[in-house]
Design an enzyme around this catalytic site. Structure first.
Site, PDB file in Angstrom:
ATOM      1  N   ASN A   9      25.106 -10.803 -14.891  1.00 55.35           N
ATOM      2  CA  ASN A   9      24.681  -9.672 -15.972  1.00 55.35           C
ATOM      3  C   ASN A   9      25.634  -9.941 -17.372  1.00 55.35           C
ATOM      4  O   ASN A   9      26.812  -9.745 -17.373  1.00 55.35           O
ATOM      5  CB  ASN A   9      25.115  -8.398 -15.430  1.00 55.35           C
ATOM      6  N   LYS A  11      25.623  -8.708 -20.018  1.00 50.10           N
ATOM      7  CA  LYS A  11      25.936  -7.459 -21.169  1.00 50.10           C
ATOM      8  C   LYS A  11      25.487  -7.934 -22.433  1.00 50.10           C
ATOM      9  O   LYS A  11      24.603  -8.642 -22.638  1.00 50.10           O
ATOM     10  CB  LYS A  11      27.098  -6.979 -20.888  1.00 50.10           C
ATOM     11  N   HIS A  98      22.124   0.424 -14.094  1.00 53.87           N
ATOM     12  CA  HIS A  98      23.534   0.136 -14.090  1.00 53.87           C
ATOM     13  C   HIS A  98      24.557   1.376 -14.741  1.00 53.87           C
ATOM     14  O   HIS A  98      24.104   2.198 -15.334  1.00 53.87           O
ATOM     15  CB  HIS A  98      23.600  -1.068 -15.289  1.00 53.87           C
ATOM     16  N   GLU A 100      26.490   1.507 -16.673  1.00 51.29           N
ATOM     17  CA  GLU A 100      26.902   1.682 -18.130  1.00 51.29           C
ATOM     18  C   GLU A 100      25.747   2.373 -18.868  1.00 51.29           C
ATOM     19  O   GLU A 100      25.673   3.249 -19.718  1.00 51.29           O
ATOM     20  CB  GLU A 100      27.081   0.241 -18.791  1.00 51.29           C
ATOM     21  N   GLU A 170      27.534  -0.990  -6.953  1.00 48.49           N
ATOM     22  CA  GLU A 170      28.651  -1.219  -8.063  1.00 48.49           C
ATOM     23  C   GLU A 170      29.607  -0.089  -8.220  1.00 48.49           C
ATOM     24  O   GLU A 170      28.923   0.780  -8.709  1.00 48.49           O
ATOM     25  CB  GLU A 170      27.997  -1.707  -9.268  1.00 48.49           C
ATOM     26  N   GLY A 176      34.364  -4.308 -14.485  1.00 47.80           N
ATOM     27  CA  GLY A 176      35.374  -4.428 -15.645  1.00 47.80           C
ATOM     28  C   GLY A 176      36.566  -4.341 -15.583  1.00 47.80           C
ATOM     29  O   GLY A 176      37.367  -4.478 -16.475  1.00 47.80           O
ATOM     30  N   SER A 216      34.056  -6.584 -10.699  1.00 52.16           N
ATOM     31  CA  SER A 216      35.226  -7.574 -10.586  1.00 52.16           C
ATOM     32  C   SER A 216      35.109  -8.669  -9.436  1.00 52.16           C
ATOM     33  O   SER A 216      36.029  -9.156  -8.965  1.00 52.16           O
ATOM     34  CB  SER A 216      36.321  -6.935 -10.252  1.00 52.16           C
TER      35      SER A 216
HETATM   36  P1  PGA Z   1      31.942  -6.936 -13.579  1.00 51.65           P
HETATM   37  O1  PGA Z   1      30.705  -6.242 -13.891  1.00 51.65           O
HETATM   38  O2  PGA Z   1      31.620  -8.297 -12.796  1.00 51.65           O
HETATM   39  O3  PGA Z   1      32.559  -7.719 -15.107  1.00 51.65           O
HETATM   40  O4  PGA Z   1      33.029  -6.111 -13.101  1.00 51.65           O
HETATM   41  C1  PGA Z   1      29.807  -6.080 -12.966  1.00 51.65           C
HETATM   42  C2  PGA Z   1      28.528  -5.600 -13.415  1.00 51.65           C
HETATM   43  O5  PGA Z   1      28.883  -4.389 -14.430  1.00 51.65           O
HETATM   44  O6  PGA Z   1      27.333  -5.731 -13.172  1.00 51.65           O
END
Ligand code: PGA
Length: 254
Positions: A9, A11, A98, A100, A170, A176, A216
Site C-alpha cells: 500500500n 499510500k 483502510h 486512514e 490492521e 506506521g 508495521s
Molecule cells: P505500515 O502500514 O506497514 O506502514 O504500518 C500498513 C497499512 O497501513 O496498510
C-alpha cells in the site's frame, strides 16, 4: 487452498516516474519469489494504475490495486474516482475500509458496505480492512469492534460475493508506528475472524478466505507472522516503498 498474498500500500507517496521506477524494480525481484498460489499486489495512487497494470501483464503472480473507489457508479462527484474507472485501468483489486479512510475521511461501516457492493459489481476484488484502535483494545472491545466491522461492512454479501473478498486485519495502533502486533495477538484475531466467517457462511467459505495482517510488517517480523495458521500474508505500508524490503517480505512466505 486459499491464496497467499503480499499487498503493498503505497499510500499518497511517489510521483509518477518514481512509482514506475519502484514498480519496475519490484516486479523483477518478486516474480521469482511468488510461486504457485502466492500473489503480489501493488496498490498505488490512481495516477500509476494504468501504467503499472500494463507492466504487470507479463507477470502472472503480480496484480495491481487502487486504494479507494467511490460508492456511486458515476456522476457529479468532482475529484472522485469510480470503481468502473479503476477497473478500466487494468487494476484488479481495491483497498476499502483502510483505517486512514475511516479516520480522516469519515468512512463508516455503512458507507463501506456500499463501496464494497459497487466495487464487486464492477469486477474489482476488495481488500477489506478491519481493526481496532489502541483505546478500543485497552478497553477490551477489540473483538466486538472487529465483529461489527464484519457484520456491518461485508456480512450482507452472499457466500459467492464474499468469496471474492480479501480481508486485512490492521490494528490501528500498529499502522506506521513501528509497533507490530505480536504473532500471538495477530493469530488470535485472525482465528476469531475465520470463526465468525464460518458461523455466518460455512467452514468451507472460512477456509477459503485470505486474511492478511497489516501494521508495521517488515522483513524481520514477516516470517513469524506469515507462519501463523490463520495469517495468509500481509498488507504492507512503509516497507512497500523499498524494493528490497518488500521483496524480502514476499520471500518470507517460503
Ligand atoms: P505500515 O502500514 O506497514 O506502514 O504500518 C500498513 C497499512 O497501513 O496498510
Amino acid at each position: 487452498m486459499r491464496k497467499k498474498i503480499v499487498a503493498g500500500n503505497w499510500k499518497m507517496n511517489l510521483d509518477y516516474s518514481e512509482g514506475l521506477a519502484l514498480f519496475s524494480e519490484v516486479v523483477n525481484m518478486v516474480n521469482d519469489e511468488a510461486t504457485g498460489n502466492q500473489q503480489v499486489v501493488v496498490c498505488s495512487p490512481f495516477i500509476h494504475l494504468h501504467s503499472l497494470a500494463a507492466l504487470a501483464k507479463g507477470y502472472s503472480n503480480v496484480a495491481i490495486g487502487a486504494q479507494n473507489a467511490h460508492q456511486a457508479e458515476s456522476g457529479a462527484y468532482t475529484g472522485e474516482i469510480s470503481a468502473k474507472q479503476v477497473k478500466s485501468t487494468g487494476a484488479e483489486y481495491v483497498i476499502l475500509g483502510h483505517s486512514e479512510r475511516r479516520q480522516y475521511f469519515g468512512e463508516n461501516n455503512e458507507l463501506l458496505a456500499t463501496k464494497t457492493d459497487t466495487a464487486l459489481k464492477n469486477g474489482l476484488k476488495p481488500i477489506f480492512c478491519i481493526g481496532e484502535t489502541l483505546q478500543e483494545r485497552e478497553a477490551e472491545k477489540h473483538f466486538n469492534i472487529i465483529k461489527s466491522q464484519l457484520v456491518e461492512g461485508v456480512f450482507h454479501l452472499d457466500a459467492d460475493a464474499f468469496g471474492t473478498l480479501v480481508l486485512a486485519y490492521e490494528p490501528v495502533w500498529a499502522i506506521g508506528t513501528g509497533v507490530t502486533a505480536t504473532s500471538d495477538q495477530a493469530q488470535e484475531i485472525h482465528a476469531f475472524i475465520r470463526k465468525e466467517i464460518a458461523a455466518k457462511y460455512s467452514q468451507a467459505v472460512a477456509d477459503a478466505t485470505t486474511i492478511l495482517y497489516g501494521g508495521s510488517c517488515n522483513p524481520k517480523n514477516a516470517a513469524e507472522l506469515f507462519g501463523c495458521a490463520d495469517i495468509d500474508g500481509g498488507l504492507i505500508g512503509g516497507a512497500s516503498l523499498k524494493s528490497r524490503d518488500f521483496t524480502d517480505i514476499v520471500k518470507a512466505f517460503n
